[in-house]
Motif scaffolding. Structure first.
Motif, PDB file in Angstrom:
ATOM      1  N   GLU A 193      75.332  39.556  30.048  1.00 40.72           N
ATOM      2  CA  GLU A 193      74.206  38.681  29.693  1.00 40.72           C
ATOM      3  C   GLU A 193      74.648  37.553  28.778  1.00 40.72           C
ATOM      4  N   GLU A 194      75.442  37.903  27.773  1.00 42.64           N
ATOM      5  CA  GLU A 194      75.844  36.890  26.791  1.00 42.64           C
ATOM      6  C   GLU A 194      76.785  35.851  27.405  1.00 42.64           C
ATOM      7  N   GLY A 231      76.007  34.627  30.413  1.00 41.89           N
ATOM      8  CA  GLY A 231      75.171  33.933  31.387  1.00 41.89           C
ATOM      9  C   GLY A 231      74.780  34.786  32.587  1.00 41.89           C
ATOM     10  N   ASP A 245      64.337  42.156  25.016  1.00 42.02           N
ATOM     11  CA  ASP A 245      65.531  41.431  24.565  1.00 42.02           C
ATOM     12  C   ASP A 245      65.148  40.205  23.738  1.00 42.02           C
ATOM     13  N   ASN A 292      67.645  26.620  30.026  1.00 40.69           N
ATOM     14  CA  ASN A 292      68.694  25.845  29.369  1.00 40.69           C
ATOM     15  C   ASN A 292      69.542  25.123  30.404  1.00 40.69           C
ATOM     16  N   ARG A 345      67.181  22.704  26.063  1.00 40.40           N
ATOM     17  CA  ARG A 345      66.285  23.823  26.373  1.00 40.40           C
ATOM     18  C   ARG A 345      65.135  23.290  27.209  1.00 40.40           C
ATOM     19  N   LEU A 385      75.756  24.899  33.203  1.00 42.38           N
ATOM     20  CA  LEU A 385      74.827  26.028  33.256  1.00 42.38           C
ATOM     21  C   LEU A 385      73.442  25.481  33.531  1.00 42.38           C
ATOM     22  N   LEU A 390      69.725  27.143  33.680  1.00 43.25           N
ATOM     23  CA  LEU A 390      68.910  28.364  33.588  1.00 43.25           C
ATOM     24  C   LEU A 390      67.435  27.970  33.496  1.00 43.25           C
ATOM     25  N   SER A 395      64.503  30.859  23.110  1.00 40.64           N
ATOM     26  CA  SER A 395      65.792  31.047  23.773  1.00 40.64           C
ATOM     27  C   SER A 395      65.570  31.511  25.206  1.00 40.64           C
ATOM     28  N   THR A 396      66.656  31.824  25.878  1.00 41.64           N
ATOM     29  CA  THR A 396      66.616  31.968  27.319  1.00 41.64           C
ATOM     30  C   THR A 396      66.994  33.378  27.750  1.00 41.64           C
ATOM     31  N   ILE A 397      66.188  33.990  28.588  1.00 38.29           N
ATOM     32  CA  ILE A 397      66.584  35.219  29.274  1.00 38.29           C
ATOM     33  C   ILE A 397      66.807  34.784  30.714  1.00 38.29           C
ATOM     34  N   PRO A 398      68.063  34.521  31.049  1.00 39.96           N
ATOM     35  CA  PRO A 398      68.334  33.842  32.323  1.00 39.96           C
ATOM     36  C   PRO A 398      67.727  34.549  33.533  1.00 39.96           C
ATOM     37  N   GLU A 406      69.966  38.225  15.491  1.00 39.65           N
ATOM     38  CA  GLU A 406      70.766  38.381  16.708  1.00 39.65           C
ATOM     39  C   GLU A 406      71.759  37.221  16.785  1.00 39.65           C
ATOM     40  N   HIS A 407      72.922  37.510  17.280  1.00 38.57           N
ATOM     41  CA  HIS A 407      74.042  36.565  17.416  1.00 38.57           C
ATOM     42  C   HIS A 407      74.646  36.172  16.069  1.00 38.57           C
TER      43      HIS A 407
HETATM   44  C1  LIG Z   1      74.242  32.244  27.621  1.00 40.70           C
HETATM   45  N1  LIG Z   1      73.255  31.178  27.542  1.00 40.70           N
HETATM   46  C2  LIG Z   1      73.529  29.870  27.696  1.00 40.70           C
HETATM   47  N2  LIG Z   1      72.385  29.211  27.608  1.00 40.70           N
HETATM   48  C3  LIG Z   1      71.386  30.081  27.367  1.00 40.70           C
HETATM   49  C4  LIG Z   1      71.943  31.318  27.324  1.00 40.70           C
HETATM   50  C5  LIG Z   1      71.255  32.588  27.089  1.00 40.70           C
HETATM   51  C6  LIG Z   1      71.095  32.934  25.627  1.00 40.70           C
HETATM   52  N3  LIG Z   1      70.199  34.056  25.551  1.00 40.70           N
HETATM   53  C7  LIG Z   1      69.807  34.632  24.407  1.00 40.70           C
HETATM   54  O1  LIG Z   1      70.233  34.272  23.339  1.00 40.70           O
HETATM   55  C8  LIG Z   1      68.826  35.743  24.526  1.00 40.70           C
HETATM   56  C9  LIG Z   1      68.087  35.929  23.248  1.00 40.70           C
HETATM   57  N4  LIG Z   1      67.199  37.038  23.292  1.00 40.70           N
HETATM   58  C10 LIG Z   1      70.476  31.750  24.892  1.00 40.70           C
HETATM   59  O2  LIG Z   1      69.271  31.547  24.990  1.00 40.70           O
HETATM   60  O3  LIG Z   1      71.246  31.029  24.256  1.00 40.70           O
END
Ligand SMILES: Cn1cncc1C[C@H](NC(=O)CCN)C(=O)O
Ligand SMILES: [Zn+2]
Ligand SMILES: [Zn+2]
Length: 523
Positions: free
Chosen positions: A208-209, A211, A237, A255, A385, A422, A424, A458-461, A486-487
Motif C-alpha cells: 500500500e505504501e 501505491g 486505514d 493524487n 491532491r 502516479l 490515484l 490523503s489517499t486510499i488508492p 501515521e508516517h
Molecule cells: C503512495 N501514495 C502516493 N500518493 C498517494 C499515496 C497514498 C498515501 N496514502 C496514505 O497515506 C493513506 C493514509 N491513511 C497518501 O495519501 O499519501
C-alpha cells in the motif's frame, strides 16, 4: 501475599467490568435508537468482557507484528523478505481463526533504475459462506513506512512500547493495529464458541505504501470470484479528527504525482568555472516549482479548479457539526498559523478542495556544507491532491501545458521533461448506504456518542477501484486517533483505540445482521 494481590486484582477487574457492563446496559437502554437492545446485547456484553480480559494478548500480537520491519517504501531485497515474512505470519494467524486462506503471488516490480524486486503476495481469506448472512469484506495493509530510531523516534520503532496507554511502534496505527482489531473481533467470537454473525473476507496487501502495486489487477480478476458474494467493503486505514471522538469517513482525495526534470548535462559543474555562462537547471526548476502556487496556497495552473464540485448547503452544515478544537489542533501540529482561520475553511481545504505540495528535488545539493556545485540535472517532485469531479487525464494535460508555458518564457537552453508517475482517483461514498447506518450504530454502542462524519485529505488508492469494479459500497471505519502520527516519528495507537476498536468491529458485525433482518421483514 502473592495470592492476596492476585485476588485483589481479580476482584478489582470484576468490579471494573461490573461498572463497564452497567454502563453498557445503561447506554443500550438510553440509546432507544440503537437496535442492539435485544436480543444481541447479552452476546455483545460477553464479547466485550472477553476483549477486556484478553486485551494483553491482543497487545502482544500487535507487538509481534510491529517487530517485523515490513517496509515497502525502500526498495531493497532485505525488506522485501520481511514483507514476505509478514504476509506469511498474517496468513498463519488467519488460518488459526479458521479461515481458508490463499496467498496470491503478485509477480515482481520493475524499478526505474532497472532493478527488479518481488512483490509480496496478497492475502485472500474467507470465513463462512452462509447465504443468509451478510458478507463483509475487510481491506487492510501490512506494509509500513520506513522508520529509524536515529530519525527522531524516542523508542525503537520496531519494538512496541507502551507509555501512558499509548502503544508506540511503526505500523501500530497504520495499519497493523486496525487489521488486528478485525482479527481480534473474529477471534473473540471463535474463542467464545459463538457463531460468527457475518461471513467475513479479508483482503490484505503488502504494497500500500508503495501505491498498491498489483492490487488493482487482482481485484479486477476476482470481481466474479472472491468478491462476488461481498455486500460491502470496510477499510480502517484512516484516523479520527479528534483524540476522543470516533468518526466515519465518506471521502478521500486522490493524487496525481509529477516529476519535472530539467537537464543541461548528466554531470555537475563547478560554479567557479561555469558560473555566469549557463542556464542553470536548478534556477529553471525553482522557477517552475515556484509558478505552481501563490503564497496563499492557491494553485496557479489554469483550469485546475474547473471541475471541483461546488459546495452544497447540506455540506456546509456537515462541516459545522464536526468537533474540532482549532487551538488544540494548531498546538498538537506545532503550526503557528494555518492558511485559513475557521474550522470549516481548514477542513474543506484538507478534504474537498485540491492542494499542491512540493516534495523534493533529486540531484539538488542537499547535504550540509558549502559545496560550490551547479547540479547538471535536477528533478522536481510535486503532487496534486484531487477531489471530485477532477479528472486525472485533464489534470495531467493542464499541468504539462502550464509547465511548458512557464519554461518557454525563460528561453532556457536546457531540456525539460514532465511526467505524471502516479494517478490515484478520489473516492466519495453515499452516506445514505445502510452500511453507514450500521457503522454509526456500532459506534454509538461502543463509544456512547455519535461519530464525526468526516473525509480524509490523503489517499486510499484502492477505494475507488473497489467502488468501480466490484460496485459495492465502501465504508471507512477509522480506529486511530488524530494524534497517532501515521508516517511520522513516534507513531502510536492508544490502547483504548485498539481495544474499543476491536469491540467496534464486533458491534458492527451484529449491526450488519440487524440491518438485514430489518430489511428482510419490511414489506
Ligand atoms: C503512495 N501514495 C502516493 N500518493 C498517494 C499515496 C497514498 C498515501 N496514502 C496514505 O497515506 C493513506 C493514509 N491513511 C497518501 O495519501 O499519501
Ligand atoms: Zn495505511
Ligand atoms: Zn500509510
Amino acid at each position: 501475599m502473592l495470592q492476596a494481590s492476585v485476588y485483589e486484582l481479580f476482584a478489582w477487574t470484576c468490579f471494573c467490568m461490573d461498572i463497564r457492563i452497567t454502563v453498557l446496559a445503561l447506554l443500550l437502554l438510553l440509546g432507544g435508537m440503537s437496535s442492539l437492545s435485544s436480543p444481541q446485547a447479552p452476546l455483545l456484553e460477553k464479547v466485550f468482557r472477553y476483549m477486556d480480559l484478553h486485551q494483553d494478548e491482543f497487545v502482544q500480537r500487535l507487538r509481534e507484528w510491529v517487530a517485523i520491519e515490513s517496509d515497502s517504501v525502500q526498495p531493497v531485497p532485505r525488506l522485501r523478505q520481511e514483507l514476505f515474512r509478514m504476509m506469511a505470519l498474517a496468513a498463519e494467524e488467519l488460518r488459526g481463526l479458521g479461515a481458508s486462506v490463499s496467498l496470491v503471488g503478485s509477480g515482481s516490480q520493475q524499478l526505474p533504475d532497472g532493478q527488479t524486486l518481488p512483490i509480496p503476495p496478497i492475502i485472500l481469506a474467507e470465513l463462512g459462506d452462509e447465504p443468509e448472512k451478510p458478507t463483509v469484506c475487510f481491506y487492510g495493509h501490512l506494509d509500513v513506512q520506513p522508520a529509524a530510531q536515529a530519525n527522531g523516534w524516542l523508542t525503537d520503532p520496531y519494538t512496541l512500547t507502551e507509555v501512558d496507554g499509548k502503544l508506540y511502534g511503526r505500523g501500530a496505527t497504520d495499519n497493523k493495529g486496525p487489521v488486528l482489531a478485525w482479527m481480534n473481533a473474529v477471534g473473540t467470537f471463535r474463542a467464545l464458541e459463538e457463531d460468527l454473525p457475518v461471513n467475513i473476507k479479508f483482503i490484505l496487501e503488502g504494497m500500500e505504501e508503495a501505491g498498491s502495486v498489483a492490487l488493482k489487477e487482482l481485484v479486477a480478476r476476482e470481481k466474479d470470484g472472491f468478491f462476488s458474494s461481498v455486500d460491502c467493503i470496510v477499510i480502517s486505514d484512516n484516523l479520527w479528527v479528534s483524540q476522543r471522538r470516533p468518526a466515519l469517513i465518506y471521502g478521500t482525495r486522490g493524487n496525481s504525482y509529477f516529476m519535472v526534470e530539467v537537464r543541461c548535462r548528466d554531470q555537475d559543474f563547478h560554479s567557479g568555472t561555469f558560473g555566469g555562462i549557463l542556464h542553470e537547471p536548478m534556477a529553471d526548476l525553482v522557477a517552475l516549482l515556484g509558478s505552481l502556487t501563490d503564497s496563499s496556497g492557491r494553485i496557479l495552473i489554469p483550469g485546475i479548479y474547473d471541475h471541483v464540485a461546488p459546495v452544497t448547503e447540506e455540506e456546509r452544515d456537515m462541516y459545522s457539526a464536526i468537533e474540532l478544537d482549532l487551538e488544540e489542533y494548531r498546538n498538537s501540529s506545532q503550526v503557528k498559523t494555518f492558511l485559513f482561520d475557521t474550522k470549516e475553511e481548514i477542513l474543506m481545504h484538507l478534504w474537498r478542495y485540491p492542494s499542491l505540495s512540493i516534495h523534493g528535488i533529486e540531484g539538488a545539493f542537499d547535504e550540509p556544507g558549502t559545496k560550490t556545485v551547479i547540479p547538471g540535472r535536477v528533478t522536481g517532485k510535486f503532487s496534486i491532491r484531487l477531489v471530485p469531479h477532477m479528472n486525472l487525464s485533464v489534470v495531467e494535460k493542464q499541468v504539462k501545458q502550464h509547465l511548458q508555458y512557464i519554461f518557454a518564457q525563460r528561453n532556457s537552453s536546457n531540456q525539460m521533461a514532465v511526467s505524471m508517475v502516479l494517478g490515484l482517483h478520489p473516492w466519495i461514498a453515499n452516506i445514505k448506504d445502510p452500511q453507514y447506518l450500521a457503522a454509526e450504530r456500532a459506534i454509538k454502542t461502543v463509544f456512547g456518542t455519535e461519530p464525526d462524519m468526516i473525509r480524509d485529505g490523503s489517499t486510499i488508492p484502492i477505494a475507488k477501484t473497489f467502488q468501480d469494479i466490484i460496485q459495492k459500497s465502501v465504508v471507512m471505519l477509522p480506529l486511530g486517533a488524530v494524534d497517532d502520527g501515521e508516517h511520522s516519528q513516534n507513531e502510536k495507537i492508544n490502547r483504548r483505540n485498539y481495544i474499543e476498536g476491536s469491540k467496534l468491529v464486533a458491534a458492527f458485525f451484529l449491526e450488519m445482521v440487524q440491518l438485514q433482518e430489518v430489511a428482510g421483514t419490511s414489506p
